[in-house]
Scaffold this motif. Structure first.
Motif, mmCIF file in Angstrom:
data_model
loop_
_atom_site.group_PDB
_atom_site.id
_atom_site.type_symbol
_atom_site.label_atom_id
_atom_site.label_comp_id
_atom_site.label_asym_id
_atom_site.label_seq_id
_atom_site.Cartn_x
_atom_site.Cartn_y
_atom_site.Cartn_z
ATOM 1 N N GLN A 186 0.660 3.900 1.496
ATOM 2 C CA GLN A 186 0.841 4.462 2.840
ATOM 3 C C GLN A 186 2.117 3.942 3.499
ATOM 4 O OE1 GLN A 186 -1.955 3.058 1.698
ATOM 5 N NE2 GLN A 186 -3.803 4.018 2.512
ATOM 6 N N LEU A 187 2.473 2.677 3.186
ATOM 7 C CA LEU A 187 3.626 2.060 3.855
ATOM 8 C C LEU A 187 4.922 2.803 3.493
ATOM 9 C CD1 LEU A 187 4.512 -0.306 5.665
ATOM 10 C CD2 LEU A 187 4.923 -1.622 3.606
ATOM 11 N N LEU A 243 -1.200 17.215 2.639
ATOM 12 C CA LEU A 243 -1.042 15.926 1.961
ATOM 13 C C LEU A 243 -2.358 15.500 1.313
ATOM 14 C CD1 LEU A 243 1.095 13.699 4.352
ATOM 15 C CD2 LEU A 243 1.567 14.154 1.966
ATOM 16 N N ALA A 244 -3.454 15.676 2.068
ATOM 17 C CA ALA A 244 -4.764 15.282 1.545
ATOM 18 C C ALA A 244 -5.111 16.090 0.304
ATOM 19 C CB ALA A 244 -5.822 15.466 2.627
ATOM 20 N N THR A 247 -0.233 10.989 9.166
ATOM 21 C CA THR A 247 0.818 11.974 9.463
ATOM 22 C C THR A 247 1.221 11.922 10.942
ATOM 23 O OG1 THR A 247 -0.861 13.660 9.772
ATOM 24 C CG2 THR A 247 0.227 13.608 7.627
ATOM 25 N N TYR A 303 5.219 5.886 2.546
ATOM 26 C CA TYR A 303 5.207 7.203 3.210
ATOM 27 C C TYR A 303 5.625 7.062 4.670
ATOM 28 C CZ TYR A 303 3.511 11.177 5.801
ATOM 29 O OH TYR A 303 3.455 12.232 6.667
ATOM 30 N N LEU A 304 5.051 6.063 5.352
ATOM 31 C CA LEU A 304 5.320 5.924 6.787
ATOM 32 C C LEU A 304 6.787 5.579 7.055
ATOM 33 C CD1 LEU A 304 2.082 4.055 7.910
ATOM 34 C CD2 LEU A 304 2.726 6.390 8.440
ATOM 35 N N GLY A 320 -3.878 14.730 -2.913
ATOM 36 C CA GLY A 320 -4.385 13.423 -3.327
ATOM 37 C C GLY A 320 -3.666 12.248 -2.694
ATOM 38 N N PHE A 321 -3.140 12.418 -1.477
ATOM 39 C CA PHE A 321 -2.477 11.316 -0.795
ATOM 40 C C PHE A 321 -3.493 10.522 0.020
ATOM 41 C CE2 PHE A 321 -0.467 9.523 2.981
ATOM 42 C CZ PHE A 321 0.530 8.777 2.403
ATOM 43 N N PRO A 322 -3.490 9.218 0.051
ATOM 44 C CA PRO A 322 -2.583 8.329 -0.666
ATOM 45 C C PRO A 322 -3.009 8.134 -2.112
ATOM 46 C CG PRO A 322 -4.045 7.072 0.745
ATOM 47 C CD PRO A 322 -4.385 8.500 0.964
ATOM 48 N N ILE A 348 -10.534 14.604 0.177
ATOM 49 C CA ILE A 348 -10.945 13.624 -0.825
ATOM 50 C C ILE A 348 -11.611 12.482 -0.080
ATOM 51 C CG2 ILE A 348 -10.111 11.941 -2.519
ATOM 52 C CD1 ILE A 348 -7.782 13.853 -2.985
ATOM 53 N N ALA A 387 -1.216 17.239 7.558
ATOM 54 C CA ALA A 387 -2.287 16.363 7.071
ATOM 55 C C ALA A 387 -3.127 16.979 5.949
ATOM 56 C CB ALA A 387 -3.165 15.925 8.236
ATOM 57 N N PRO A 443 0.836 -1.210 0.000
ATOM 58 C CA PRO A 443 0.000 0.000 0.000
ATOM 59 C C PRO A 443 0.878 1.270 0.000
ATOM 60 C CG PRO A 443 -0.657 -1.496 1.766
ATOM 61 C CD PRO A 443 0.573 -2.068 1.158
#
Lengths: 245, 268
Positions: free
Chosen positions: A135-136, A196-197, B81, A138-139, A200-202, B6, A193, A133
């Motif tokens: 997200q992984l 990033l949102a 985050t 990024y983390l 368009g993350f993720p 989104i 946050a 994913p």
């Protein structure tokens, strides 16, 4: 660095295969040979000193603990080397502690060698390019790159508190450094946050990446073989023992 | 307005996949634990010993990764985050506490804070990720990923049921969590590493062993001595840090608002 021409997953897969089969075999000279091999690789990659220091910091306390549990307070074994009150040292207990120490040492030395050989940017890029994913990636990236930033922030907070003349006991020092660090870091995370949102993350779907990770058909074959070895190697070694039992 | 800007698309199939992975992970973890406790295999390095060590390592790690895979795709951006900050804080505060020479770990404050602010799923994910990243520096922590997930999960559960509404409830919840985590993690320490990895804890296990306890029993007793106290303190410190957050920051988390995690404090 020696590992820079290798895909991070190749290094990790080979290390997993080596650790799994060596643990399954449980033969002291194989474990010793693996540790020596890791040291040779580290010398070639110019990171032997780091490997030895980092590994010793973990292995020595673990080995001392195993000595205390299995050798000093031995509850089994017939060849008694020393008996004084609650302390009973047996040859079998020493052997068991040494075998467990070697098992732990293989895991630690191989694991830390991986960390020293793998470039963290390549690791993050490899995770991003894999089917994991988004997200992984990024983390992992955010944590690895936040660590030095937060360490710098913690140092700055400490200096600021000293300038204020606050240099009390350990609890005050801990409180005055950790509270601003935690609150400031959470504030930063909260600000990050929505940005990033908004981007368009993720992200879903494929994206163009500027960083390429070195890979080849040969490396892919090595990875498949290493994964097969990790899963089947221990079974092949241990099945005859189980049959016998 | 949506907190994500989104809207997250969640299909039934996606939700079912998450539930399936969670179930498999939980069953694997509990099954392995029960198997080890009921059979208590003999021999750590000969005969079946190597197989038991590898199987325990693999099962606990696989369970943790399955739980992470179930949770990760559903986490909102505000939680994503927060997690890296929590992981970095786990490491930095752990080091800071180590530098002042007090006999505590306090290396799960970040995980517990995520559990308090973003819920048990986020807490569990933070625990697993923290262990995976920490294993880059200390590979021996890898099989303890499931235990770390449990810390985050229990922190979220405690917050959901009101452990942060009164300051004295947080350490009580930590105490209970410490007992559960200590009991679940003991087989890993016993069968994978043949004891513990620290000299002090090793001495305690050795003392129990010399009194005639089995290895698993001695390690479990040692875990029950150290973990509840440590977790009680971690839960208390994490709760105090959450109380110190500005209301607009803690109130920004859907979990905190929905379950009134902070009670009267949240309405300030």
């Amino acid at each position: 660095m020696a590992g820079s021409s290798l895909h991070p997953f190749t290094i990790l897969a080979v290390a997993a295969a080596v650790v799994a089969t060596t643990t399954a075999a449980g033969i002291w000279w194989i474990s010793a040979a693996v540790i020596t091999g890791c040291l040779v690789l580290a010398i070639r990659a110019h990171c032997a000193r780091k490997l030895v220091l980092l590994s010793c910091a973990i292995i020595l306390p673990a080995f001392t603990s195993q000595l205390l549990i299995h050798a000093v307070a031995a509850t089994h074994g017939t060849r008694i080397l020393l008996a004084a009150g609650p302390v009973t040292i047996t040859a079998e207990g020493l052997g068991l502690a040494a075998a467990l120490g070697l098992r732990t040492a293989v895991l630690v030395v191989a694991g830390i060698l991986c960390t020293l050989l793998i470039d963290r940017h390549q690791l993050v890029a490899a995770i991003d390019l894999s089917k994991a994913p988004p997200q992984l990636g990024y983390l992992v990236a955010a944590t690895l790159f936040l660590l030095p930033q937060l360490a710098g922030k913690q140092h700055a907070i400490g200096q600021a508190q000293q300038l204020r003349g606050v240099d009390a006991g350990w609890f005050q020092r801990l409180r005055l450094r950790s509270v601003p660090l935690v609150l400031g870091s959470l504030q930063d995370a909260a600000i990050r946050a929505p940005h990033l949102a908004a981007r368009g993350f993720p992200a879903t779907g494929s994206r163009t990446r500027w960083r390429t990770v070195p890979d080849s058909p040969c490396q892919r074959r090595i990875r498949y073989a290493a994964v097969a070895c990790t899963l089947l190697g221990p079974l092949a070694i241990l099945a005859p023992v189980w049959m016998g039992a | 307005m949506s907190p994500h800007l989104i809207l997250v698309e969640t299909s039934d199939r996606h939700r079912q996949r998450g539930r399936l992975l969670t179930t498999i992970g939980t069953v694997l973890l509990i099954g392995t634990y029960l198997m080890l406790v009921t059979t208590q295999p003999d021999g750590l390095v000969d005969g079946l010993g190597q197989g038991v060590a590898l199987a325990t390592f693999a099962a606990y790690l696989a369970a943790a990764i399955l739980l992470l895979a179930a949770v990760l795709p559903d986490l909102p951006v505000s939680t994503l985050t927060l997690i890296p900050v929590a992981l970095a804080l786990n490491i930095l505060l752990g080091q800071l506490v180590g530098s002042v020479m007090i006999p505590l770990y306090l290396d799960s404050i970040g995980t517990v804070m995520v559990g308090f602010l973003a819920g048990r799923r986020a807490g569990a994910a933070t625990g697993v990720l923290g262990t995976l990243i920490w294993s880059l520096f200390s590979p021996t922590v890898l099989p303890f990923a499931a235990g770390a997930a449990l810390v985050g999960f229990l922190a979220g559960t405690a917050a959901r049921f009101g452990a942060l509404r009164r300051v004295y409830l947080a350490p009580v919840a930590g105490l209970f969590s410490g007992v559960v985590v200590g009991v679940i993690s003991a087989p890993v320490a016993a069968f994978v590493f043949g004891g513990t990895s620290g000299v002090g804890t090793g001495a305690v296990v050795a003392a129990f062993r010399s009194m005639g306890d089995s290895l698993l029993s001695a390690v479990t007793k040692q875990a029950l001595l150290s973990d509840p106290g440590d977790k009680a303190l971690v839960f208390l410190l994490a709760a105090l840090l959450v109380y110190a957050l500005p209301g607009r920051l803690s109130g920004g988390f859907d979990f905190v608002r929905r379950y009134r995690v902070l009670g009267q404090r949240g309405t300030r």
